[in-house]
Motif scaffolding. Sequence first.
Motif, mmCIF file in Angstrom:
data_model
loop_
_atom_site.group_PDB
_atom_site.id
_atom_site.type_symbol
_atom_site.label_atom_id
_atom_site.label_comp_id
_atom_site.label_asym_id
_atom_site.label_seq_id
_atom_site.Cartn_x
_atom_site.Cartn_y
_atom_site.Cartn_z
ATOM 1 N N ALA A 1 39.618 29.550 42.701
ATOM 2 C CA ALA A 1 40.749 30.409 43.070
ATOM 3 C C ALA A 1 41.750 30.487 41.923
ATOM 4 O O ALA A 1 42.264 31.570 41.605
ATOM 5 C CB ALA A 1 41.421 29.891 44.344
ATOM 6 N N HIS A 2 42.024 29.353 41.284
ATOM 7 C CA HIS A 2 42.949 29.365 40.151
ATOM 8 C C HIS A 2 42.361 30.130 38.962
ATOM 9 O O HIS A 2 43.086 30.825 38.246
ATOM 10 C CB HIS A 2 43.341 27.944 39.760
ATOM 11 N N HIS A 3 41.060 30.004 38.761
ATOM 12 C CA HIS A 3 40.414 30.771 37.691
ATOM 13 C C HIS A 3 40.571 32.271 37.960
ATOM 14 O O HIS A 3 40.943 33.042 37.064
ATOM 15 C CB HIS A 3 38.935 30.379 37.591
ATOM 16 N N ALA A 4 40.314 32.689 39.183
ATOM 17 C CA ALA A 4 40.470 34.099 39.549
ATOM 18 C C ALA A 4 41.926 34.529 39.391
ATOM 19 O O ALA A 4 42.204 35.662 38.953
ATOM 20 C CB ALA A 4 39.985 34.333 40.976
ATOM 21 N N ARG B 1 48.941 43.506 53.761
ATOM 22 C CA ARG B 1 47.956 42.535 54.241
ATOM 23 C C ARG B 1 47.983 41.270 53.389
ATOM 24 O O ARG B 1 47.973 40.156 53.898
ATOM 25 C CB ARG B 1 46.553 43.148 54.244
ATOM 26 N N LEU B 2 48.032 41.446 52.064
ATOM 27 C CA LEU B 2 48.097 40.280 51.180
ATOM 28 C C LEU B 2 49.355 39.461 51.456
ATOM 29 O O LEU B 2 49.300 38.225 51.531
ATOM 30 C CB LEU B 2 48.085 40.712 49.711
ATOM 31 N N GLU B 3 50.491 40.132 51.614
ATOM 32 C CA GLU B 3 51.747 39.428 51.871
ATOM 33 C C GLU B 3 51.685 38.647 53.182
ATOM 34 O O GLU B 3 52.177 37.516 53.258
ATOM 35 C CB GLU B 3 52.910 40.421 51.897
ATOM 36 N N ALA C 1 36.699 35.383 54.526
ATOM 37 C CA ALA C 1 37.015 36.672 55.150
ATOM 38 C C ALA C 1 38.120 37.390 54.374
ATOM 39 O O ALA C 1 38.043 38.610 54.153
ATOM 40 C CB ALA C 1 37.419 36.463 56.606
ATOM 41 N N MET C 2 39.133 36.641 53.940
ATOM 42 C CA MET C 2 40.200 37.255 53.139
ATOM 43 C C MET C 2 39.636 37.777 51.823
ATOM 44 O O MET C 2 39.968 38.884 51.380
ATOM 45 C CB MET C 2 41.313 36.240 52.867
ATOM 46 N N LEU C 3 38.784 36.987 51.191
ATOM 47 C CA LEU C 3 38.228 37.356 49.892
ATOM 48 C C LEU C 3 37.285 38.550 49.984
ATOM 49 O O LEU C 3 37.214 39.360 49.062
ATOM 50 C CB LEU C 3 37.524 36.151 49.264
ATOM 51 N N ALA C 4 36.563 38.672 51.098
ATOM 52 C CA ALA C 4 35.691 39.840 51.284
ATOM 53 C C ALA C 4 36.526 41.122 51.291
ATOM 54 O O ALA C 4 36.156 42.129 50.664
ATOM 55 C CB ALA C 4 34.894 39.704 52.586
ATOM 56 N N ALA C 5 37.666 41.100 51.976
ATOM 57 C CA ALA C 5 38.549 42.273 52.003
ATOM 58 C C ALA C 5 39.121 42.538 50.615
ATOM 59 O O ALA C 5 39.225 43.695 50.180
ATOM 60 C CB ALA C 5 39.671 42.059 53.017
ATOM 61 N N HIS D 1 48.625 35.548 45.876
ATOM 62 C CA HIS D 1 47.701 35.198 46.959
ATOM 63 C C HIS D 1 46.714 34.136 46.481
ATOM 64 O O HIS D 1 46.470 33.131 47.170
ATOM 65 C CB HIS D 1 46.967 36.461 47.406
ATOM 66 N N LEU D 2 46.142 34.344 45.307
ATOM 67 C CA LEU D 2 45.142 33.405 44.792
ATOM 68 C C LEU D 2 45.762 32.048 44.455
ATOM 69 O O LEU D 2 45.111 31.008 44.607
ATOM 70 C CB LEU D 2 44.431 34.003 43.580
#
Length: 196
Positions: free
Chosen positions: A135-138, A105-107, A66-70, A172-173
């Motif tokens: 996630a680390h790659h991103a 939102r990210l914070e 859900a976080m990643l979709a946003a 965040h990632l």
Amino acid sequence: MVRLDRITTRGGDAGQTSLGDGTRVGKATARIAAMGKVDELNAAIGLLRLVTGAGEAGSDLARADAMLAAIQNDLFDLGADLCVPVAEGEAPGAALRIVPAQLLRLEQEIGEMNAELPALRSFVLPGGSPASAWAHHARTIARGAERATVALASAEARNPDAVRYLNRLSDHLFVLGRWLNGRGASEVLWKPGATR
């Protein structure tokens, strides 16, 4: 509303492309480089979502998805922001721009995930679980997008929240990568000098 009837236009065959305001620029400009890194980042998050999207409702994977979709939507906003140069004296709302609420939102998400993690006692090696590795790659691509956007800032005007957003997103990632490793339980830590 976006409408694309034709994808192949041959308009870029000579090494130029159009910005959102219709200006033609070279494909090797700082602005196009920044836009390209943001696009690459969005694609990497799409790969991560192949893993997080498989999570059961209420699971950490589903929460992450859900976080990643946003975030993916935000990255299209960021691409739109970067593709329209900031005009001198631009009125608020004249162009789609990243805004402080997206950073906030990210914070908030970083804070929520970090509250569930143990304190770090070493640097984290990318890996542990497939979701964490992606996630680390991103995250590394987010840092590249941030550098490209900073380079754009040295060449021409841009929205300062664009760089701030990418800076928060890489944080965040990083936290997400830790959180997706069993909330830190299965993360892989660097052991200085272990391979000497």
